[in-house]
Design a protein around this motif. Structure first.
Motif, PDB file in Angstrom:
ATOM      1  N   GLU A 346     -25.580   5.216  -8.461  1.00  0.00           N
ATOM      2  CA  GLU A 346     -24.513   4.221  -8.617  1.00  0.00           C
ATOM      3  C   GLU A 346     -24.700   3.383  -9.875  1.00  0.00           C
ATOM      4  N   GLU A 347     -25.148   4.054 -10.967  1.00  0.00           N
ATOM      5  CA  GLU A 347     -25.282   3.370 -12.244  1.00  0.00           C
ATOM      6  C   GLU A 347     -23.911   3.260 -12.910  1.00  0.00           C
ATOM      7  N   MET A 348     -23.774   2.316 -13.819  1.00  0.00           N
ATOM      8  CA  MET A 348     -22.521   2.152 -14.566  1.00  0.00           C
ATOM      9  C   MET A 348     -22.310   3.387 -15.439  1.00  0.00           C
ATOM     10  N   PRO A 349     -21.208   4.117 -15.239  1.00  0.00           N
ATOM     11  CA  PRO A 349     -21.026   5.354 -16.008  1.00  0.00           C
ATOM     12  C   PRO A 349     -20.600   5.087 -17.445  1.00  0.00           C
ATOM     13  N   GLY A 350     -20.946   6.021 -18.319  1.00  0.00           N
ATOM     14  CA  GLY A 350     -20.469   5.976 -19.693  1.00  0.00           C
ATOM     15  C   GLY A 350     -19.268   6.891 -19.827  1.00  0.00           C
ATOM     16  N   GLU A 351     -19.091   7.427 -21.017  1.00  0.00           N
ATOM     17  CA  GLU A 351     -17.933   8.278 -21.287  1.00  0.00           C
ATOM     18  C   GLU A 351     -17.952   9.544 -20.420  1.00  0.00           C
ATOM     19  N   GLU A 352     -16.805   9.861 -19.819  1.00  0.00           N
ATOM     20  CA  GLU A 352     -16.628  11.043 -18.962  1.00  0.00           C
ATOM     21  C   GLU A 352     -17.646  11.110 -17.828  1.00  0.00           C
ATOM     22  N   GLY A 353     -18.123   9.941 -17.395  1.00  0.00           N
ATOM     23  CA  GLY A 353     -19.030   9.905 -16.250  1.00  0.00           C
ATOM     24  C   GLY A 353     -20.482  10.146 -16.571  1.00  0.00           C
TER      25      GLY A 353
END
Length: 589
Positions: A346-353
């Motif tokens: 449940e980490e903060m996603p970056g580009e395209e997950g």
């Protein structure tokens, strides 16, 4: 030893309670089946564990045990010609132990054979002062690889006893007296996979890794100790190109990592490599190869470890003073494993997950390549070159993995599906690819091959770029609208594409081209263009120039055996000069 219990299971991620005494990246055994995993996050006494095996059927309350050591690989005799999974479990030994072609959960098999005896030849003697990296003996591991037994990192002192003989990897071959007491040395040492092996200093890349593939060596070379990426869509030839490099590249050791690729592709590797005859030694290619098979049907989490497992083995051979070529096929599958585990945490996603730290993880992997002076008093030089395939969906290199990779690597071999469908091998697009090592290796090429290697290469690249511009005009108004000079450029560029860049990997002569032959091929193609420009200025016919008989001999020159290259090269130049003289004179054939 820290023990706890399972609190929650979410796919390959297991949350365990009661793990306060455990550390990040500790190896753990999960449940009564003793599935292997690794702690990737800690919150108080709760540990998030990445399990490298199928977790189906696990439930809360089952035991979790920390082994209190980081995920490590065993390094010693027995690595070469072995086939491992992503966490260095020998697949053939597992098959023997389980009597099955399928991987059983919780199976524990030593990475290096504990029963096999190796003939150790001591090169150091009692009384010698030694430090980390010093070579104390050798083992003839395969007919073509001599494994050098080195003092492990962190040990410095005087050899108390050492003797040649037959030993298993766990038997003591030498005793070293250190400030902390006596250390028993075996043929085997362990190293944590997530930590790069130390060296004395890094050297600048100054010499090319010669591959025998013309588009690579002449146009987009990779330096020894360099890093390269091969992005391309499905079916464009990433795996085939890596196979060619594994077979022909000027490397002593090959480490091939099949990271998340389809099982049938990896099966081809496992079947073909033992059958391939190594052109350097005449033995099987497996006699200097380590294979890591981590296919798409294996647990996703294990893909993340496989990259580190492979590069740690490669660093070990680099430290012996060998030139090592590492093939990672493909880093996109590795990044997908990162994305899955990041999502589970449940980490903060970056580009395209993908996780925000995707770029830094890729950089940590590629920066472990290089040309270095190893630890030890003799100052051995070793090189580790890393070549990673990237599989962008639909061949779109604007996606995050490709872009993060391009910011790190210095060589980009962009594969083109259109070229692949035209049966142009290697399908490396000469207009989109690049190498940032050109300036570094220019002096080596000009000194060791020919003094005008780089200028000749640049002339051919200019013709290909001119052809791309002229193609736009041809599409609109047709070839007949071009001036004779532009038509000549188009013909010369076609000769570069078809006669020089196209290579037949199934032909025993054309599959590998020496640097001298590559130079002769470039000079012949450009000699045709230069002669044509001169003939046109003297009133020659462009149609006669295009249809010259010598052009066919230039096209067939790629099939000339290496021992006849210089003789044939001279003959073609003479014939070319005669034909151009006839064209300029306006004589009819």
């Amino acid at each position: 030893m820290s023990t706890g219990t399972i609190l929650k299971v979410a796919g390959p991620l297991v949350i365990a309670n009661g793990m306060r005494d455990a550390n990040m990246y500790d190896v753990v055994r999960v449940s009564s089946q003793r599935l292997i995993g690794e702690i990737i996050e800690m919150h108080g006494d709760q540990a998030s564990i990445q399990v490298y095996e199928e977790t189906q059927g696990l439930g809360p309350g089952e035991p979790v045990e920390s082994m209190e050591v980081p995920l490590s690989v065993e390094l010693g005799p027995g690595l070469i010609s072995s086939i491992y999974d992503g966490i260095q479990r020998p697949l053939n030994k597992i098959m023997e132990a389980t009597n099955s072609n399928l991987l059983s959960r919780g199976v524990e098999v030593a990475a290096l054979d504990r029963d096999k005896k190796w003939d150790f030849v001591a090169t150091a003697k009692a009384g010698d002062e030694v430090e980390a990296g010093d070579i104390i003996g050798t083992v003839q591991e395969t007919p073509v690889v001599v494994q050098k037994i080195m003092i492990p990192y962190g040990i410095k002192g005087r050899i108390k006893s050492i003797s040649s003989g037959s030993y298993t990897v766990t038997e003591t071959v030498a005793v070293v007296e250190t400030e902390k007491g006596e250390e028993n040395l075996t043929l085997m040492q362990k190293w944590p996979v997530r930590r790069g092996r130390p060296y004395t200093r890094k050297l600048p890349p100054e010499m090319p890794l010669v591959t025998g593939q013309r588009v690579i060596d002449a146009f987009f070379p990779i330096a020894k100790g360099g890093v390269a990426a091969i992005p391309g869509p499905f079916g464009s030839g990433k795996t085939v190109t890596q196979h060619q490099l594994a077979k022909w590249a000027e490397a002593d050791i090959v480490v091939y990592i099949g990271c998340g690729e389809r099982g049938n592709e990896m099966t081809d590797v496992l079947n073909e490599f033992p059958e391939l005859k190594d052109p350097r030694t005449g033995e099987s290619l497996m006699q200097r190869t380590v294979l890591i098979a981590n296919t798409s049907d294996m647990p996703v989490a294990a893909r993340e470890a496989s990259i580190y497992t492979g590069i740690t083995m490669a660093e070990y051979f680099r430290d012996m003073g060998y030139s090592v070529a590492l093939m990672a096929d493909s880093t996109s599958r590795w990044a997908e494993a990162l994305r899955e585990m990041s999502g589970r945490l449940e980490e903060m996603p970056g580009e395209e997950g993908y996780p925000a730290y995707l770029g830094s993880r890729l950089a940590q992997f590629y920066e472990r390549a290089g040309r270095v002076i190893s630890l030890g008093k003799d100052g051995r030089e070793g090189q580790l070159s890393a070549i990673g395939a990237v599989s962008p969906p639909g061949g779109d290199i604007s996606e995050p993995v490709s872009q993060a990779t391009l910011r790190i690597v210095k060589v980009f071999w962009g594969l083109d599906a259109a070229l692949a469908y035209q049966r142009h091998f290697p399908a490396i697009n000469w207009l989109t690819s690049y190498s940032l090592y050109l300036d570094d290796v220019e002096n080596w090429f000009n000194t060791n091959v020919k003094e005008d290697w780089m200028p000749t290469r640049q002339k051919l690249m200019n013709l290909l770029q001119d052809e791309a511009s002229l193609n736009e005009i041809v599409k609109m108004v047709g070839m007949d609208a071009l001036s004779p000079g532009d038509r000549l450029k188009m013909e010369a560029a076609r000769s570069i594409r078809e006669d020089f860049l196209h290579q037949n990997s199934f032909d025993e002569i054309d599959t590998y081209t020496s640097l001298n032959k590559q130079y002769c091929m470039m000079k012949l193609v450009y000699a045709f263009y230069e002669g044509g420009v001169k003939a046109l200025s003297q009133g020659g016919s462009i149609n006669r120039i295009v249809n010259m008989e010598t052009r066919e001999r230039i096209g067939r020159f790629k099939y000339t055996p290496e021992d006849k290259v210089d003789e044939e090269y001279g003959k073609i130049l003479e014939e070319l000069a005669r034909e151009f003289a006839d064209v300029a004179a306006g004589e009819e054939e």
